[in-house]
Enzyme design. Structure first.
Site, PDB file in Angstrom:
ATOM      1  N   ARG A  90      -2.661 -80.154  42.271  1.00  0.00           N
ATOM      2  CA  ARG A  90      -1.460 -80.900  42.498  1.00  0.00           C
ATOM      3  C   ARG A  90      -0.262 -79.906  41.920  1.00  0.00           C
ATOM      4  NH1 ARG A  90       2.283 -84.447  40.271  1.00  0.00           N
ATOM      5  NH2 ARG A  90       3.121 -86.031  41.687  1.00  0.00           N
ATOM      6  N   SER A 143      -2.567 -92.508  48.690  1.00  0.00           N
ATOM      7  CA  SER A 143      -2.009 -93.160  47.645  1.00  0.00           C
ATOM      8  C   SER A 143      -1.517 -94.674  48.172  1.00  0.00           C
ATOM      9  CB  SER A 143      -0.661 -92.448  46.851  1.00  0.00           C
ATOM     10  OG  SER A 143      -1.265 -91.176  46.330  1.00  0.00           O
ATOM     11  N   LYS A 174       5.157 -87.972  36.861  1.00  0.00           N
ATOM     12  CA  LYS A 174       5.739 -88.454  38.276  1.00  0.00           C
ATOM     13  C   LYS A 174       7.251 -88.813  38.135  1.00  0.00           C
ATOM     14  CE  LYS A 174       4.376 -90.406  42.696  1.00  0.00           C
ATOM     15  NZ  LYS A 174       4.722 -89.398  43.732  1.00  0.00           N
TER      16      LYS A 174
HETATM   17  N1  TZP Z   1       0.904 -90.912  41.022  1.00  0.00           N
HETATM   18  C1  TZP Z   1       1.182 -92.050  40.510  1.00  0.00           C
HETATM   19  S1  TZP Z   1       1.478 -91.725  38.941  1.00  0.00           S
HETATM   20  C2  TZP Z   1       1.127 -90.227  38.826  1.00  0.00           C
HETATM   21  C3  TZP Z   1       0.933 -89.561  40.184  1.00  0.00           C
HETATM   22  C4  TZP Z   1       0.676 -88.272  40.521  1.00  0.00           C
HETATM   23  C5  TZP Z   1       1.156 -89.301  37.620  1.00  0.00           C
HETATM   24  C6  TZP Z   1      -0.125 -89.515  36.750  1.00  0.00           C
HETATM   25  O1  TZP Z   1      -0.056 -88.581  35.766  1.00  0.00           O
HETATM   26  P1  TZP Z   1      -0.563 -89.179  34.355  1.00  0.00           P
HETATM   27  O2  TZP Z   1       0.052 -87.992  33.260  1.00  0.00           O
HETATM   28  O3  TZP Z   1      -1.789 -89.532  34.142  1.00  0.00           O
HETATM   29  O4  TZP Z   1       0.378 -90.311  33.960  1.00  0.00           O
END
Ligand code: TZP
Ligand code: MG
Length: 218
Positions: free
Chosen positions: A46, A118, A147
């Site tokens: 990503r 998602s 995010k």
């Molecule tokens: N989509 C929803 S939350 C997120 C993504 C890509 C981020 C998740 O990252 P982390 O650091 O595990 O909370």
């Protein structure tokens, strides 16, 4: 999708590590290498956000990470970038609600590709299933720093609701998942968890990954 394929994907979702260069305090190859040693079961590249690599540098890092995954039989998923997935022959892609639908991506990637979508609501989940998604990412389950444009925190309720409705597609929870709360996401009905920071930013990536694994054997 054949049900054998679905069961294989379900197993791979158990500990799904997501990462790009901006999530790493060391070289991404070293971080991924340690995460693989700790026992991740699926990887998503990503490369996103301020300072993310682009063009040739993005492609080259993808190739290095893919090689590592191939050596350890970890399927390699690309976030969003269908052209990159095609160029490096990745195992699949993961897309959000603002991207192409799974049915259009399926035409580009073929029947064996793993396509993840998602979803934040029941209707988004149902639409993704109808479009031929192989798995769903549900979240953010908990507050996340990774995010900036994440939607409202869901807790584990949507996962529970989907399962109560009889929706049995492979699915992972995402967002703010840590070693301490991972088991709750599985207990709600997820097949696995996806994690960025609790692995990528851990003092020991290998130990953190191994601890996740222990806590998921419930
Ligand atoms: N989509 C929803 S939350 C997120 C993504 C890509 C981020 C998740 O990252 P982390 O650091 O595990 O909370
Ligand atoms: Mg997207």
């Amino acid at each position: 999708m054949s049900s054998i394929h679905a069961e294989i994907i379900r197993k791979h979702l158990k500990l799904y590590f997501i990462m790009g260069s901006i999530n790493c305090q060391r070289h991404p190859v070293d971080v991924l290498s340690e995460a693989i040693a700790g026992g991740i079961t699926l990887f998503q590249y990503r490369e996103k956000g301020p300072g993310a690599l682009k063009g040739q540098a993005k492609l080259e890092l993808a190739q290095q990470l893919l090689k590592l995954c191939r050596e350890h039989h970890i399927p390699f998923i690309v976030n969003d970038d269908i052209n990159l997935a095609i160029a490096i022959r990745a195992d699949g892609v993961h897309v959000g609600q603002d991207d192409e639908s799974a049915s259009i991506i399926r035409k580009q990637l073929g029947s064996h590709a793993i396509i993840g979508v998602s979803a934040h609501t029941i209707s988004e989940a149902e639409q993704a299933i109808q479009d031929g998604a192989n798995y769903l990412g549900i979240g953010p389950i908990y507050p996340t720093q990774s995010k900036p444009d994440a939607k409202a925190v869901l807790g584990t309720r949507l996962i529970q609701k989907l399962r109560i409705k009889g929706i049995d597609i492979p699915l992972v929870g995402i967002g703010g998942i840590t070693i301490d709360n991972a088991a709750d996401v599985i207990q709600a009905g997820a097949d696995g968890i996806s994690v960025i920071s609790a692995i990528a930013s851990a003092a020991s990536v290998r130990n953190a990954t191994a601890l996740f694994n222990q806590n998921l054997n419930i």
